[in-house]
Design an enzyme around this catalytic site. Sequence first.
Site, mmCIF file in Angstrom:
data_model
loop_
_atom_site.group_PDB
_atom_site.id
_atom_site.type_symbol
_atom_site.label_atom_id
_atom_site.label_comp_id
_atom_site.label_asym_id
_atom_site.label_seq_id
_atom_site.Cartn_x
_atom_site.Cartn_y
_atom_site.Cartn_z
ATOM 1 C CD GLU A 195 1.956 -0.466 -17.138
ATOM 2 O OE1 GLU A 195 2.720 -0.916 -18.028
ATOM 3 O OE2 GLU A 195 1.189 0.517 -17.320
ATOM 4 C CB ILE A 196 1.488 -5.103 -19.792
ATOM 5 C CG1 ILE A 196 1.854 -6.520 -20.250
ATOM 6 C CG2 ILE A 196 2.289 -4.061 -20.548
ATOM 7 C CD1 ILE A 196 1.491 -6.801 -21.705
ATOM 8 C CG ASN A 226 -1.944 -8.642 -22.294
ATOM 9 O OD1 ASN A 226 -2.657 -7.709 -22.650
ATOM 10 N ND2 ASN A 226 -1.208 -9.334 -23.146
ATOM 11 C CG LEU A 285 -5.987 8.170 -19.061
ATOM 12 C CD1 LEU A 285 -5.768 8.918 -17.754
ATOM 13 C CD2 LEU A 285 -7.135 8.773 -19.848
ATOM 14 C CG ASP A 326 3.002 1.537 -27.432
ATOM 15 O OD1 ASP A 326 3.175 2.169 -28.491
ATOM 16 O OD2 ASP A 326 3.847 0.772 -26.937
ATOM 17 C CD GLU A 353 3.693 10.032 -22.432
ATOM 18 O OE1 GLU A 353 3.994 10.660 -23.464
ATOM 19 O OE2 GLU A 353 4.535 9.400 -21.746
#
Length: 233
Positions: A81-82, A114, A134, A137, A214
């Site tokens: 995760e960034i 990243n 999943l 963006d 999400e």
Amino acid sequence: MEEGAILSLPQKRYYRQRAHSNPIADHCFEYPSCPEEFDWTTLYPDIKSNAVEFADIGCGYGGFLVTLGKMFPDKYALGMEIRVKVSDYVMDRIKALRTLNPGSYGNIACIRTNAMKYLPNYFKKAQLSKMFFLYPDPHFKKAKHKWRIINNALLSEYAYVLRKGGLVYTITDVEDLHKWMVSHLEGHPLFERLTEEETKLDPITPKLYQSSEEGAKVVRNKGDHFVAIFRRV
């Protein structure tokens, strides 16, 4: 923690961060120069000679990562995760889960990184058996399509770290992004799409819809889901 305090899971409201992050911009990351240099025991104390096989790219708040940990207790999964506050939440969540459930959740971990830049720094050739994208963006603006996590250049990197027969899972509530991902994966010589029957028979498929935060939001809002799974050939 103060004596007598009750351990509980972290609360997301203390880790809120903007939904989008520019993956092309320079961020401050520490990363190994090659996979052999990374000490996996810092993430998984009991990993020994085993290797991470699952990668959840853009794992968000870690709901699906936790599901993987329960579904595959003998496999090691890494969330990437960034966003700093979001990755902090997942790390704290896993730490709390391990404390509350001794002997469990030692097979999942999260790092802030990243994945578009540093994936080969962590994984060897043909190391992974599953990769998950999943609700990535969508980067709606055409000028930002180059930021999408599925593109021709990155697919070659994914093919490098995936073993033959390994699977790429994609799901989104944005039809345009779904068509984008499918067209790029179908156009790459090292990936083939699973049939509808194969997709239904995969035990992970039902978990794609609601395991992530999400996904649960999309279900609550009665939105559409678009799923596609591809095999590394």
